[in-house]
Structure formats: structure tokens, C-alpha cells
Enzyme design. Structure first.
Site, PDB file in Angstrom:
ATOM      1  N   SER A 144       0.874  -1.183   0.000  1.00 39.13           N
ATOM      2  CA  SER A 144       0.000   0.000   0.000  1.00 39.13           C
ATOM      3  C   SER A 144       0.902   1.220   0.000  1.00 39.13           C
ATOM      4  CB  SER A 144      -0.842  -0.005   1.282  1.00 39.13           C
ATOM      5  OG  SER A 144      -1.378   1.271   1.526  1.00 39.13           O
ATOM      6  N   TYR A 157      -2.442  -1.068  10.453  1.00 43.01           N
ATOM      7  CA  TYR A 157      -2.337  -1.248   8.991  1.00 43.01           C
ATOM      8  C   TYR A 157      -0.988  -0.733   8.499  1.00 43.01           C
ATOM      9  CZ  TYR A 157      -3.867  -1.042   4.070  1.00 43.01           C
ATOM     10  OH  TYR A 157      -3.992  -1.213   2.708  1.00 43.01           O
TER      11      TYR A 157
HETATM   12  P1  NAI Z   1     -11.150  -6.119  -0.674  1.00 46.78           P
HETATM   13  O1  NAI Z   1     -11.586  -6.067   0.728  1.00 46.78           O
HETATM   14  O2  NAI Z   1     -12.093  -5.704  -1.751  1.00 46.78           O
HETATM   15  O3  NAI Z   1     -10.620  -7.579  -1.054  1.00 46.78           O
HETATM   16  C1  NAI Z   1      -9.754  -8.273  -0.200  1.00 46.78           C
HETATM   17  C2  NAI Z   1     -10.053  -9.741  -0.325  1.00 46.78           C
HETATM   18  O4  NAI Z   1      -9.200 -10.447   0.569  1.00 46.78           O
HETATM   19  C3  NAI Z   1     -11.488 -10.067   0.068  1.00 46.78           C
HETATM   20  O5  NAI Z   1     -12.039 -10.956  -0.866  1.00 46.78           O
HETATM   21  C4  NAI Z   1     -11.328 -10.717   1.439  1.00 46.78           C
HETATM   22  O6  NAI Z   1     -12.343 -11.647   1.724  1.00 46.78           O
HETATM   23  C5  NAI Z   1      -9.971 -11.383   1.287  1.00 46.78           C
HETATM   24  N1  NAI Z   1      -9.374 -11.659   2.588  1.00 46.78           N
HETATM   25  C6  NAI Z   1      -9.260 -10.808   3.640  1.00 46.78           C
HETATM   26  N2  NAI Z   1      -8.712 -11.445   4.687  1.00 46.78           N
HETATM   27  C7  NAI Z   1      -8.470 -12.717   4.275  1.00 46.78           C
HETATM   28  C8  NAI Z   1      -7.917 -13.850   4.918  1.00 46.78           C
HETATM   29  N3  NAI Z   1      -7.511 -13.805   6.189  1.00 46.78           N
HETATM   30  N4  NAI Z   1      -7.806 -14.994   4.215  1.00 46.78           N
HETATM   31  C9  NAI Z   1      -8.212 -15.063   2.922  1.00 46.78           C
HETATM   32  N5  NAI Z   1      -8.759 -14.010   2.266  1.00 46.78           N
HETATM   33  C10 NAI Z   1      -8.887 -12.859   2.947  1.00 46.78           C
HETATM   34  O7  NAI Z   1      -9.809  -5.268  -0.751  1.00 46.78           O
HETATM   35  P2  NAI Z   1      -8.969  -4.695  -1.980  1.00 46.78           P
HETATM   36  O8  NAI Z   1      -9.190  -3.254  -2.028  1.00 46.78           O
HETATM   37  O9  NAI Z   1      -9.163  -5.504  -3.193  1.00 46.78           O
HETATM   38  O10 NAI Z   1      -7.511  -4.903  -1.358  1.00 46.78           O
HETATM   39  C11 NAI Z   1      -6.629  -5.915  -1.754  1.00 46.78           C
HETATM   40  C12 NAI Z   1      -5.265  -5.583  -1.208  1.00 46.78           C
HETATM   41  O11 NAI Z   1      -4.864  -4.299  -1.677  1.00 46.78           O
HETATM   42  C13 NAI Z   1      -5.174  -5.525   0.317  1.00 46.78           C
HETATM   43  O12 NAI Z   1      -3.948  -6.095   0.738  1.00 46.78           O
HETATM   44  C14 NAI Z   1      -5.189  -4.047   0.609  1.00 46.78           C
HETATM   45  O13 NAI Z   1      -4.526  -3.716   1.809  1.00 46.78           O
HETATM   46  C15 NAI Z   1      -4.438  -3.503  -0.590  1.00 46.78           C
HETATM   47  N6  NAI Z   1      -4.715  -2.110  -0.855  1.00 46.78           N
HETATM   48  C16 NAI Z   1      -5.952  -1.686  -1.284  1.00 46.78           C
HETATM   49  C17 NAI Z   1      -6.177  -0.343  -1.509  1.00 46.78           C
HETATM   50  C18 NAI Z   1      -7.481   0.179  -1.987  1.00 46.78           C
HETATM   51  O14 NAI Z   1      -7.644   1.411  -2.042  1.00 46.78           O
HETATM   52  N7  NAI Z   1      -8.447  -0.638  -2.366  1.00 46.78           N
HETATM   53  C19 NAI Z   1      -5.123   0.654  -1.292  1.00 46.78           C
HETATM   54  C20 NAI Z   1      -3.874   0.103  -0.836  1.00 46.78           C
HETATM   55  C21 NAI Z   1      -3.695  -1.221  -0.634  1.00 46.78           C
END
Ligand code: NAI
Length: 256
Positions: A144, A157
């Protein structure tokens, strides 16, 4: 020739958001995908259907990556799924918004175990496999902008993503002799379910956009394109880096 023809890729947290976009992008370039989430549901089935329609294979392995035992089983299950594993994308991540003084040990563990501990032991399982089989490997970690810049009220985080920064810098050196590359992708604000509240709250959204020179949120597909680059041979000489996908957020300057 597609960049991932004959390659098998594991992507954690790939039922939705950035992880799902990575799965679709890499499958469109020839990869077979092992999808993951805490549980299998219609979102996972939807991604499988889209990948199958592209002529690639996809399997879903349910596992909670915050538990090292589960993440090791996930990596080994992914190796078994298609007989080999070429790339690991550690995408699953969670965040919690609290004043620092209110963060409980439970919340700290929830964030750190998912975003850092699970990633650490997932990479370790993948590296043991590559090493034992004398195979090259590629790791991409979803970090991130907050591996670099502060985010008040998200201390756990930031600690987790800051940890990912140094984990990647450190492992690049340790894994290079094994022919394993490792890099981070650092998204800024991307339009995914994790940002639902932000997208539905105009004052909050305007405040965020003020700090983004490109004046818009990123798309999951724009992050996936950089992940695919780093996981491909096009990035064959790239290791130990972080690629920011943030519309200019991290190093912006607001003219008065
Ligand atoms: P999201 O919440 O839409 O998707 C994350 C996915 O990971 C979900 O399907 C969730 O069920 C799964 N997940 C969470 N904990 C889990 C676990 N313990 N075991 C298995 N699956 C698990 O989030 P998004 O936005 O797609 O984020 C993905 C990555 O990108 C994360 O690491 C987040 O920190 C990072 N990120 C996202 C940003 C954003 O603005 N959307 C910005 C910076 C980083």
C-alpha cells in the site's frame, strides 16, 4: 505468445477487488489461477466462470491466510492443484480504523496476522517448494502507499504494510541466488469494496481526491496490470522494489 502461457499462479483474497482483477488479467495472458478467500461463494464461482470462459483453468481453495498453518496448506494445495506453482501473489489484506489508544490486541492481531504474518509464512512455503524442486519463482505482495506514507488512525495497517516493505527488501537479497524475485505493488486509493464507505461519503471522497494529483480513484485493473508486469519475464531484472500505483498520491505537492 502470452506472458503466462503454461504458468500457474496463486492469488490470495481473489474473490473480489484487486485480487479478482489480478486473476482475470493474468488468466487473460494464459495463466491457470488458484483463487483463494476465507470461504467459497458465488463471487469465487463468478471468477472461475470468467477464467474458464477464457480457456484457462481455475480452482478455488478456501483458507484464512491470517493463520500460518492455513496459508502453508494453501500454498501446498495450490502446488498440488495443477502440479506446479510459478508465482505467488499475496493480495489478501484487511484494515481497521481506530484511534491508536483504542486498538485492542485482537484488532492488532487481525490486521498484522493477515497482512504480514500470513504473507511471511506463505512466501516461506513457496520458497521451500522452489528450493526443493530447483525451480525459479516470483512473488508479488500487495502492499500500500502506507508502506511509505502515514495514515493516522490506521496504525496497525501502517505497521503491517511498513513490515511488508522491509520483508521484500530483505528477501530480494536472500532469494536472488535461488532465482526467486520478489516485489511489492503499492496501490493508492482504489475503487474496491474495501473503500465502500469512502465512495459513498462525498466529503470524505473529496478530501481524498484533493491529495491525488490525477483527481480520481484507481481502478483494480490498473493495479492488476502492474502486478502482471512484475510477475512476468518483462520484469526479469526487477527485485526488491515497490511499484506505486497511486495517481501521484505518495509524492504529491499541493500548490497554494
Ligand atoms: P477487498 O476487501 O475488496 O478484497 C480483499 C479480499 O481479501 C477479500 O475478498 C477478502 O475476503 C480477502 N481476505 C481478507 N482477509 C483474508 C484472509 N484472512 N484470508 C483469505 N482471504 C482474505 O480489498 P482490496 O481493495 O481488493 O484490497 C486488496 C489488497 O490491496 C489488500 O492487501 C489491501 O490492503 C491492498 N490495498 C488496497 C487499496 C485500496 O484502495 N483498495 C489501497 C492500498 C492497498
Amino acid at each position: 505468445m502470452k506472458r503466462f502461457e503454461g504458468k500457474n499462479v496463486l492469488i490470495s483474497g481473489s474473490s473480489q477487488g484487486i485480487g479478482a482483477a489480478c486473476a482475470l488479467r493474468m488468466a487473460s495472458e494464459g495463466a491457470n489461477i488458484i483463487l483463494n478467500g476465507r470461504k467459497f461463494d458465488e463471487r469465487g464461482q463468478g471468477i472461475i466462470d470468467q477464467i474458464t470462459a477464457m480457456g484457462q483453468q481455475a480452482k478455488f481453495i478456501a483458507a484464512d491466510v491470517s493463520d500460518p498453518k492455513n496459508v502453508i496448506d494453501l500454498v501446498n494445495g495450490a502446488i498440488a492443484a495443477f502440479g506446479s506453482l510459478d508465482a505467488l501473489v499475496n493480495n489478501a489484506g484487511v484494515e481497521r480504523n481506530h484511534d491508536f489508544w483504542d486498538v485492542t490486541e485482537e484488532e492488532y492481531d487481525f490486521v498484522l496476522n493477515t497482512n504480514l504474518k500470513g504473507v511471511f509464512f506463505g512466501i516461506q512455503a513457496f520458497v521451500k517448494y522452489c528450493k526443493a524442486n530447483n525451480r525459479p519463482g516470483v512473488v508479488v505482495n500487495m502492499s500500500s502507499v502506507h508502506e511509505e506514507i502515514i495514515f493516522p488512525h490506521f496504525a496497525a495497517y501502517c505497521a503491517s504494510k511498513g513490515g511488508l516493505k522491509m520483508l521484500t527488501r530483505n528477501l530480494a537479497t536472500e532469494l536472488a541466488p535461488l532465482n526467486i524475485r520478489i516485489n511489492n505493488v503499492a496501490p493508492g486509493a482504489v475503487a474496491t469494496p474495501i473503500n465502500q464507505h469512502l465512495m459513498e461519503t462525498p466529503e470524505l471522497l473529496n478530501h481524498v481526491l484533493k491529495n491525488i494529483p490525477m483527481k480520481r480513484l484507481g481502478k483494480p485493473e490498473e493495479v492488476a496490470a502492474v502486478v502482471a508486469f512484475l510477475a512476468s519475464e518483462d520484469a526479469g531484472y526487477v527485485t526488491g522494489s515497490t511499484y506505486f500505483v497511486d495517481g501521484g498520491l505518495t509524492y504529491h505537492y499541493e500548490e497554494q
